[in-house]
Design an enzyme around this catalytic site. Structure first.
Site, PDB file in Angstrom:
ATOM      1  N   HIS A 107      -4.153  25.778  19.251  1.00 35.02           N
ATOM      2  CA  HIS A 107      -4.869  26.690  18.363  1.00 35.02           C
ATOM      3  C   HIS A 107      -6.379  26.703  18.619  1.00 35.02           C
ATOM      4  O   HIS A 107      -7.141  27.247  17.822  1.00 35.02           O
ATOM      5  CB  HIS A 107      -4.607  26.327  16.899  1.00 35.02           C
ATOM      6  CG  HIS A 107      -4.647  27.507  15.980  1.00 35.02           C
ATOM      7  ND1 HIS A 107      -3.663  28.461  15.925  1.00 35.02           N
ATOM      8  CD2 HIS A 107      -5.566  27.907  15.073  1.00 35.02           C
ATOM      9  CE1 HIS A 107      -3.965  29.382  15.030  1.00 35.02           C
ATOM     10  NE2 HIS A 107      -5.126  29.064  14.489  1.00 35.02           N
ATOM     11  N   ASP A 113      -6.728  25.666   6.174  1.00 30.19           N
ATOM     12  CA  ASP A 113      -6.092  26.849   5.584  1.00 30.19           C
ATOM     13  C   ASP A 113      -4.750  27.157   6.240  1.00 30.19           C
ATOM     14  O   ASP A 113      -3.842  27.682   5.591  1.00 30.19           O
ATOM     15  CB  ASP A 113      -7.006  28.070   5.736  1.00 30.19           C
ATOM     16  CG  ASP A 113      -8.229  28.000   4.831  1.00 30.19           C
ATOM     17  OD1 ASP A 113      -8.150  27.334   3.779  1.00 30.19           O
ATOM     18  OD2 ASP A 113      -9.251  28.599   5.175  1.00 30.19           O
ATOM     19  N   GLU A 131     -13.390  28.433  -2.011  1.00 27.35           N
ATOM     20  CA  GLU A 131     -13.790  29.149  -0.803  1.00 27.35           C
ATOM     21  C   GLU A 131     -14.409  30.485  -1.206  1.00 27.35           C
ATOM     22  O   GLU A 131     -14.146  31.008  -2.294  1.00 27.35           O
ATOM     23  CB  GLU A 131     -12.610  29.398   0.147  1.00 27.35           C
ATOM     24  CG  GLU A 131     -12.118  28.164   0.871  1.00 27.35           C
ATOM     25  CD  GLU A 131     -11.172  28.482   2.014  1.00 27.35           C
ATOM     26  OE1 GLU A 131     -10.973  29.677   2.326  1.00 27.35           O
ATOM     27  OE2 GLU A 131     -10.618  27.526   2.604  1.00 27.35           O
TER      28      GLU A 131
END
Length: 537
Positions: free
Chosen positions: A115, A179, A295
């Protein structure tokens, strides 16, 4: 004399390479990612004879090489000579030792779920270790819960979603997350691991008791804050430069069952920032009156107010939210959550009401959901599956993630959001902006953050096409130049630099320590060449 030795070595390497290609059954040249000429690798097939336990686990077939040549970013292609599919941690140590034993060591990179976005987990002409292969090879479970206080011993190849599922079976869970949960434990701990819980619990690297690491010398070392502490602090946030994390002992606490999830919209940036900063002042780990998650993000002219990361706003409210965005160009969204269980279910609404009292969001633009703890933490997965079904997941992702000092966040809003972003008018993906507390980070670790008590993280999570992603990259460069010209000392998260001078500037006062640790734990500079921290990697 030296020249003759080098020539002889080169001839021997060419011979060994041909033997390796023959042994692996794929006789083909490797093509460099930076040139179109045929290149040779320096990985000798003596590995196959001297290290038989890993020789047959090296693959150079198209599927293996293609997987290890790129990442989620889909902008960089760096072709390795081979990919190791380890069946044990010993295989990884043996591979690293074999490289160390050569006069011309080959590079090695650990790859988890791939990722990264700039080729950080690649190893051009070297060996990529497919850490995910360990998941199916372990004798026991990859996540073991025990201890008092509770903790989970987790394989570095395990995904955080696996950690969540395994710990919830015991009524427990880690407290700091990312997240997106389909990332490996070793991967996020090599960076920091941040999300909306960071303001209160710190990044994931601040919630680790102990590590097992295979260093750049091939040594298997158990380390913690009290044992082999220099390696422990080096590896956490160390970008894979000092060792490969093969086990982490993660702190656990009793898991909540449900989540009160709230979003509020602002058209005034100053109020938006002030409210965020006020809320993160209540941040004690044991403080029952603190938020569990915070957030912020931006809504801009991009159609639906929802995005691929989550669908939140009621469809019946979409039109008036879109109208507000159209009128104001940018709307700021403050997102908070309070976790609860059976015992706190009767008081959670009161606590949340007190926390949100006095906030200056636009009247009539507060939205609330009540969801399960699992659904909240795994909220991005649905968007991923949708994009995958549309063929829009494996596309270029020219992301830019920054840490910004609190004292300059207003300047950033004016110069970047209101000027660069709106004028270019190409930003369609999520844009995040939320604050963190410096005292939740440990400065002994390798991770780098701004030198202010409160700083913001900003994330431009762009998705582009294979023919237009460069326009997003140009915007990223303009943003970085603006920060430099304006004297905003930003730090990149998931950093990407092309020169050692830039890396030195990034690490600042930590650079000397970083170099010393590299010399101690990976003296031949074998590990993680894709980061390009050292010029000859």
């Amino acid at each position: 004399m030296a020249e003759n030795f080098l020539i002889q070595t080169y001839v021997m390497l060419i011979f060994f390479i041909s033997r390796l290609i023959f042994s692996l059954g794929k006789s083909k040249p490797w093509i460099s990612s930076t040139t179109t000429s045929t290149v040779t690798t320096i990985i000798p097939p003596m590995i196959l004879t001297n290290y038989k336990e890993i020789g047959y686990k090296l693959r150079d077939d198209h599927e293996a090489i293609n997987m290890a040549s790129t990442d989620y970013g889909n902008m960089v292609r760096q072709i390795p000579a081979a990919v190791l599919y380890p069946s044990s941690i010993k295989d990884i140590a043996t591979l690293i030792k074999s490289s160390n034993n050569l006069s011309l060591p080959f590079h090695i990179a650990a790859r988890g779920h791939g990722h990264s976005v700039r080729g950080q987990a690649t190893a051009p002409n070297g060996v990529v270790v497919n850490m995910m292969a360990l998941k199916s090879q372990r004798d026991g479970p990859g996540v073991i819960v025990s201890g008092n206080p509770f903790y989970a011993d987790v394989g570095g190849e395990q995904l955080w979603i696996d950690v969540l599922r395994a710990t919830l079976e015991h009524g427990l869970a880690p407290v700091s997350w990312t997240d997106y949960l389909y990332l490996t434990v070793g991967g996020t701990l090599s960076n920091a691991g941040i999300s909306g819980q960071t303001f209160r619990y710190g990044p994931q690297i601040s919630n680790v008791y102990e590590l097992d690491v295979v260093t750049g010398k091939g040594e298997f070392v158990t380390c913690s804050a009290h044992k082999n502490s220099e390696l422990f602090y080096a590896v956490l946030g160390g970008l894979g430069q000092f060792g490969i994390i093969v086990r982490a002992r993660i702190a656990l606490e009793p898991a909540p069952k449900r989540v009160k999830w709230v979003r509020m919209l602002y058209t005034d940036f100053s109020e938006f920032a002030r409210d965020q900063e006020q809320l993160i002042k209540i941040n004690g780990r044991k403080d029952k009156n603190a938020l569990d998650y915070l957030e912020g993000s931006l809504l801009m002219n991009q159609g639906s107010p929802d995005n691929w990361r989550s669908s939140f706003f009621p469809p019946s409210d979409h039109s008036r939210i879109i109208s507000k965005v159209t009128d104001n160009k940018i709307v700021y969204c403050l997102e908070v959550a309070k976790f609860y269980d059976d015992r706190s279910s009767k008081t959670v609404d009161k606590v949340l009401k007190l926390l949100l009292k006095g906030l200056n969001y636009d009247p009539g633009f507060m939205f609330e959901k009540d969801v399960s703890y699992m659904d909240f933490l795994d909220r991005v997965r649905g968007g991923e599956l949708k994009l995958q079904s549309q063929g829009l997941w494996e596309v270029p992702h020219p992301w830019l993630n920054l840490f910004i000092p609190k004292t300059h966040v207003s300047d950033f809003n004016t110069g970047v959001f209101r000027e660069i972003v709106l004028k270019r008018n190409i930003t369609t993906g999520p844009v995040l902006l939320y604050p963190m507390n410096r005292n939740k980070w440990d400065d002994r670790m390798s991770a780098v953050i701004p030198d202010e008590d409160v700083f913001y993280t900003v994330g431009f999570l762009h998705s582009g096409g294979f023919d237009d992603w460069e326009s997003f990259d140009e915007q990223n460069k303009e943003i970085l130049k603006f920060c430099e010209d304006a004297g905003i000392n930003v730090k990149q998260y998931l950093p990407h630099y092309k020169t050692q001078e830039d890396w030195m500037k990034h690490f600042g006062s930590k650079w000397k320590t970083f170099i010393e640790r590299k010399s101690k734990f990976d003296p031949k500079k074998i590990l993680s060449p894709g980061q390009r921290i050292f010029s000859h990697q």
